[in-house]
Design an enzyme around this catalytic site. Structure first.
Site, PDB file in Angstrom:
ATOM      1  N   CYS A  48       3.616   3.797  -8.629  1.00  0.00           N
ATOM      2  CA  CYS A  48       2.397   3.379  -8.568  1.00  0.00           C
ATOM      3  C   CYS A  48       1.622   4.779  -9.083  1.00  0.00           C
ATOM      4  O   CYS A  48       0.313   4.653  -9.307  1.00  0.00           O
ATOM      5  CB  CYS A  48       1.995   3.065  -7.154  1.00  0.00           C
ATOM      6  N   ASN A 311       9.350  -2.162  -0.509  1.00  0.00           N
ATOM      7  CA  ASN A 311       9.551  -1.241   0.760  1.00  0.00           C
ATOM      8  C   ASN A 311       9.954  -2.021   2.243  1.00  0.00           C
ATOM      9  O   ASN A 311      11.059  -1.849   2.733  1.00  0.00           O
ATOM     10  CB  ASN A 311       8.465  -0.373   1.078  1.00  0.00           C
ATOM     11  N   ARG A 448     -18.915 -18.063   5.482  1.00  0.00           N
ATOM     12  CA  ARG A 448     -20.150 -18.539   5.741  1.00  0.00           C
ATOM     13  C   ARG A 448     -20.544 -19.789   4.602  1.00  0.00           C
ATOM     14  O   ARG A 448     -20.768 -20.837   4.705  1.00  0.00           O
ATOM     15  CB  ARG A 448     -21.429 -17.958   5.937  1.00  0.00           C
TER      16      ARG A 448
HETATM   17  C1  FAD Z   1       2.264   2.041 -13.024  1.00  0.00           C
HETATM   18  C2  FAD Z   1       2.658   1.558 -11.793  1.00  0.00           C
HETATM   19  C3  FAD Z   1       1.789   1.343 -10.937  1.00  0.00           C
HETATM   20  C4  FAD Z   1       2.013   0.389  -9.629  1.00  0.00           C
HETATM   21  N1  FAD Z   1       1.179   0.387  -8.790  1.00  0.00           N
HETATM   22  C5  FAD Z   1       1.315  -0.261  -7.590  1.00  0.00           C
HETATM   23  C6  FAD Z   1       0.546  -0.377  -6.511  1.00  0.00           C
HETATM   24  O1  FAD Z   1      -0.511   0.068  -6.516  1.00  0.00           O
HETATM   25  N2  FAD Z   1       0.747  -1.202  -5.448  1.00  0.00           N
HETATM   26  C7  FAD Z   1       2.203  -1.967  -5.325  1.00  0.00           C
HETATM   27  O2  FAD Z   1       2.268  -2.437  -4.387  1.00  0.00           O
HETATM   28  N3  FAD Z   1       3.011  -1.759  -6.304  1.00  0.00           N
HETATM   29  C8  FAD Z   1       2.683  -0.929  -7.622  1.00  0.00           C
HETATM   30  N4  FAD Z   1       3.644  -0.815  -8.448  1.00  0.00           N
HETATM   31  C9  FAD Z   1       4.803  -1.634  -8.383  1.00  0.00           C
HETATM   32  C10 FAD Z   1       5.777  -0.945  -7.598  1.00  0.00           C
HETATM   33  O3  FAD Z   1       6.072   0.353  -7.950  1.00  0.00           O
HETATM   34  C11 FAD Z   1       7.355  -1.678  -7.578  1.00  0.00           C
HETATM   35  O4  FAD Z   1       7.070  -2.907  -7.138  1.00  0.00           O
HETATM   36  C12 FAD Z   1       8.367  -1.087  -6.734  1.00  0.00           C
HETATM   37  O5  FAD Z   1       8.611   0.302  -7.315  1.00  0.00           O
HETATM   38  C13 FAD Z   1       9.621  -1.763  -6.866  1.00  0.00           C
HETATM   39  O6  FAD Z   1      10.546  -1.116  -6.104  1.00  0.00           O
HETATM   40  P1  FAD Z   1      12.089  -1.575  -6.387  1.00  0.00           P
HETATM   41  O7  FAD Z   1      12.571  -0.435  -5.684  1.00  0.00           O
HETATM   42  O8  FAD Z   1      12.444  -2.912  -6.288  1.00  0.00           O
HETATM   43  O9  FAD Z   1      12.237  -1.452  -7.925  1.00  0.00           O
HETATM   44  P2  FAD Z   1      12.009  -0.146  -8.827  1.00  0.00           P
HETATM   45  O10 FAD Z   1      10.932   0.977  -8.328  1.00  0.00           O
HETATM   46  O11 FAD Z   1      11.841  -0.199 -10.428  1.00  0.00           O
HETATM   47  O12 FAD Z   1      13.279   0.859  -8.748  1.00  0.00           O
HETATM   48  C14 FAD Z   1      14.472   0.246  -9.260  1.00  0.00           C
HETATM   49  C15 FAD Z   1      15.305   1.393  -9.649  1.00  0.00           C
HETATM   50  O13 FAD Z   1      16.577   0.911 -10.157  1.00  0.00           O
HETATM   51  C16 FAD Z   1      17.158   1.472 -11.339  1.00  0.00           C
HETATM   52  N5  FAD Z   1      18.068   0.766 -11.942  1.00  0.00           N
HETATM   53  C17 FAD Z   1      18.006  -0.464 -12.463  1.00  0.00           C
HETATM   54  N6  FAD Z   1      19.096  -1.054 -13.013  1.00  0.00           N
HETATM   55  C18 FAD Z   1      19.963  -0.063 -12.463  1.00  0.00           C
HETATM   56  C19 FAD Z   1      21.487   0.221 -12.889  1.00  0.00           C
HETATM   57  N7  FAD Z   1      22.069  -0.874 -13.497  1.00  0.00           N
HETATM   58  N8  FAD Z   1      22.135   1.380 -12.421  1.00  0.00           N
HETATM   59  C20 FAD Z   1      21.466   2.186 -11.610  1.00  0.00           C
HETATM   60  N9  FAD Z   1      20.363   2.048 -11.484  1.00  0.00           N
HETATM   61  C21 FAD Z   1      19.433   1.017 -12.040  1.00  0.00           C
HETATM   62  C22 FAD Z   1      16.077   2.135 -12.014  1.00  0.00           C
HETATM   63  O14 FAD Z   1      16.177   3.038 -12.779  1.00  0.00           O
HETATM   64  C23 FAD Z   1      14.962   2.206 -10.857  1.00  0.00           C
HETATM   65  O15 FAD Z   1      14.758   3.421 -10.400  1.00  0.00           O
HETATM   66  C24 FAD Z   1       3.296  -0.101  -9.574  1.00  0.00           C
HETATM   67  C25 FAD Z   1       4.256  -0.055 -10.593  1.00  0.00           C
HETATM   68  C26 FAD Z   1       4.037   0.689 -11.774  1.00  0.00           C
HETATM   69  C27 FAD Z   1       5.142   0.837 -12.764  1.00  0.00           C
END
Ligand code: FAD
Length: 459
Positions: A48, A311, A448
């Site tokens: 984010c 999270n 309202r």
């Molecule tokens: C620019 C941006 C701004 C955002 N702003 C907001 C916000 O303001 N508010 C909000 O609520 N959300 C926001 N989000 C969304 C939020 O960042 C994501 O929803 C959140 O990070 C999801 O978490 P996650 O752990 O599910 O996935 P990710 O954060 O994508 O993490 C998944 C991880 O798995 C790893 N991975 C994938 N496949 C493999 C594999 N085969 N082997 C090993 N590792 C692997 C990836 O490299 C990655 O690091 C934003 C996203 C972006 C990109």
């Protein structure tokens, strides 16, 4: 003494590491070994924060890293291995195949419990030139680092964002702040299709006021390239010079690894999970953007990629993996962004979604001010409520305003969470003082208006 059980985590960010941390709280290293594999260079990062790093509001990339692998090891005895990609899951053997990106070797690692937290994948349209250099999807911190390094090393002047989702728009603003000429192309009639078009139009106004060129109702047909690098984005109407392109077309659950392993995928493309975040395969859990979500208003499956969900879901999965019992009820899709000069917030169903789910609705849009009208810096704020006509139940809300949209949407999300009607909302004891709101806060003013509208429509 060998550990009694082994938890492997795929993906080292919000969902994966929240799950790992919760599992560790409940089970010490002597009982549970935890190894997390992350294919990128960072663990527990704030994606984010990427637009704010690229715009140089945040100066140091390290500030976006919440916990490093070294800290995971020292503080929680969690072995987080970056630059390790999981390439296959064998659920019958209870093992995953891991590629060490530095050594180039692969190995099989066995698990008793597996948590999939692979996130989402930015959508890449299958168009000519899409694989050219300098066309970026933005998902992980490595993407932010690569974009920033490019801007630091070369004086780029033109950027085009394809798609009007909030990530693309936040990046568009970042490029403007870096002194670049920026265009956004979106095939929808207005940017931010998580809003109704009338509210999205306000976002468009804010973008134009910041000198972002906005082309709506235009689909792109391809990318021009020079020496393998993108040079323009082409639509039927025009060719837009682009030394860098951001794909802001949304993201899909990154569930291919799970699907290949025969783990059930839901209708939205996310990994199917129950309320404890367990998949339909024994011993395999999923959380975050890769996992399907249940919409609490529509009562239907959805794919919504938000850090807030990731999270929480990771925490729930970790409690269950650690031997506890916790459930995740579902989501409303509450989100807020700052786009140029306005705060843009939404929760629940938008009009088209509510109608397609069969709700009979009324909606109201109320103009108000962020502070008492006479107070210095009072600015316009628009609130839209979508309400079920006969019951008066709130179904969704959207706010666009100079300030105060972010926290006001949380009031509406709380009302939505508790299935309140607009009549019930009317008398909610919300705070007031002139520097913060008019005496009828925009949330109450909208309630309202909604009450009046549904009363007259029922007559
Ligand atoms: C620019 C941006 C701004 C955002 N702003 C907001 C916000 O303001 N508010 C909000 O609520 N959300 C926001 N989000 C969304 C939020 O960042 C994501 O929803 C959140 O990070 C999801 O978490 P996650 O752990 O599910 O996935 P990710 O954060 O994508 O993490 C998944 C991880 O798995 C790893 N991975 C994938 N496949 C493999 C594999 N085969 N082997 C090993 N590792 C692997 C990836 O490299 C990655 O690091 C934003 C996203 C972006 C990109």
């Amino acid at each position: 003494m060998a550990p009694m059980e082994r938890l492997l985590v795929i993906g080292g960010d919000a969902a994966g590491m929240s799950a790992a941390s919760q599992a560790r709280r409940r089970r010490p290293p002597e009982e549970l070994e935890i190894v997390a594999f992350e294919r990128g260079n960072f663990t527990s990062f704030s994606a984010c924060g990427i637009p704010y790093y690229v715009s140089e509001i945040v100066e140091d990339l390290d500030e976006l890293v919440v916990r490093t692998p070294e800290e995971f090891k020292a503080k929680q005895s969690i072995d987080a291995r970056v630059r390790h990609e999981v390439t296959s899951i064998d659920t019958s053997k209870g093992a995953i195949e891991v590629l060490d990106e530095d050594g180039g070797s692969t190995s099989w690692e066995s698990y008793d419990q597996l948590l999939i937290g692979t996130g989402a994948t930015p959508i890449r349209p299958k168009l000519d030139g899409v694989d050219a250099e300098r066309i970026f999807g933005v998902q992980v911190l490595d993407d932010g680092a690569a974009i920033d390094a490019l801007l630091d090393s070369e004086k780029l002047e033109t950027a085009v964002v394809v798609g009007g989702g909030y990530i693309g728009l936040e990046m568009a603003e970042a490029f403007v702040r870096r002194g670049m000429k920026v265009a956004v192309v979106d095939q929808a009639p207005e940017p931010m299709t998580t809003l109704d078009p009338d509210m999205g139009a306000l976002v468009g106004e804010a973008m134009r006021a910041m000198d972002i060129e906005l082309y709506t109702g235009e689909a792109i047909s391809g990318f021009e390239t020079t020496d393998g690098k993108v040079s323009a984005v082409v639509t039927r109407e025009r060719s837009l010079p682009a030394q860098i392109v951001i794909l802001g077309l949304g993201a899909r659950p990154n569930s291919a690894l799970a699907e290949e392993a025969g783990i059930e995928i839901g209708p939205t493309g996310g990994i199917k999970v129950d309320r404890r975040m367990h998949t339909t395969t024994e011993g395999v859990w999923a959380a975050g953007d890769c996992a399907e979500k249940f919409h609490l208003v529509g009562r239907h499956p959805v794919a919504i990629a938000l850090g807030t969900h990731a999270n929480k879901e990771g925490r729930i999965a970790g409690i269950n993996i650690g031997g506890g019992y916790a459930t995740f009820p579902g989501v409303l899709g509450t989100a807020v962004s700052k786009i140029c000069d306005v705060e843009v917030a939404r929760t629940g169903l938008k009009t088209a979604e509510a109608e397609s789910l069969g709700f009979e609705i009324e909606s109201v849009v109320v103009d108000s001010t962020t502070r008492a009208g006479y107070f210095p810096h009072a600015a316009p704020i628009k609130t839209k409520l979508i309400v079920e006509r006969m019951s008066g139940r709130l179904l969704g809300a959207q706010i666009v305003g100079k300030a105060g949209a972010a926290k006001r949407i949380d009031t509406l999300a709380t009302a939505l969470w508790n299935e309140m009607t607009v009549e019930e909302m009317l008398n909610m004891d919300l705070s007031y003082a002139p520097p913060f709101s008019p005496v009828w806060d925009p949330v109450l003013a909208a309630a309202r208006a909604a009450v009046s509208k549904i009363e007259s429509s029922r007559r």
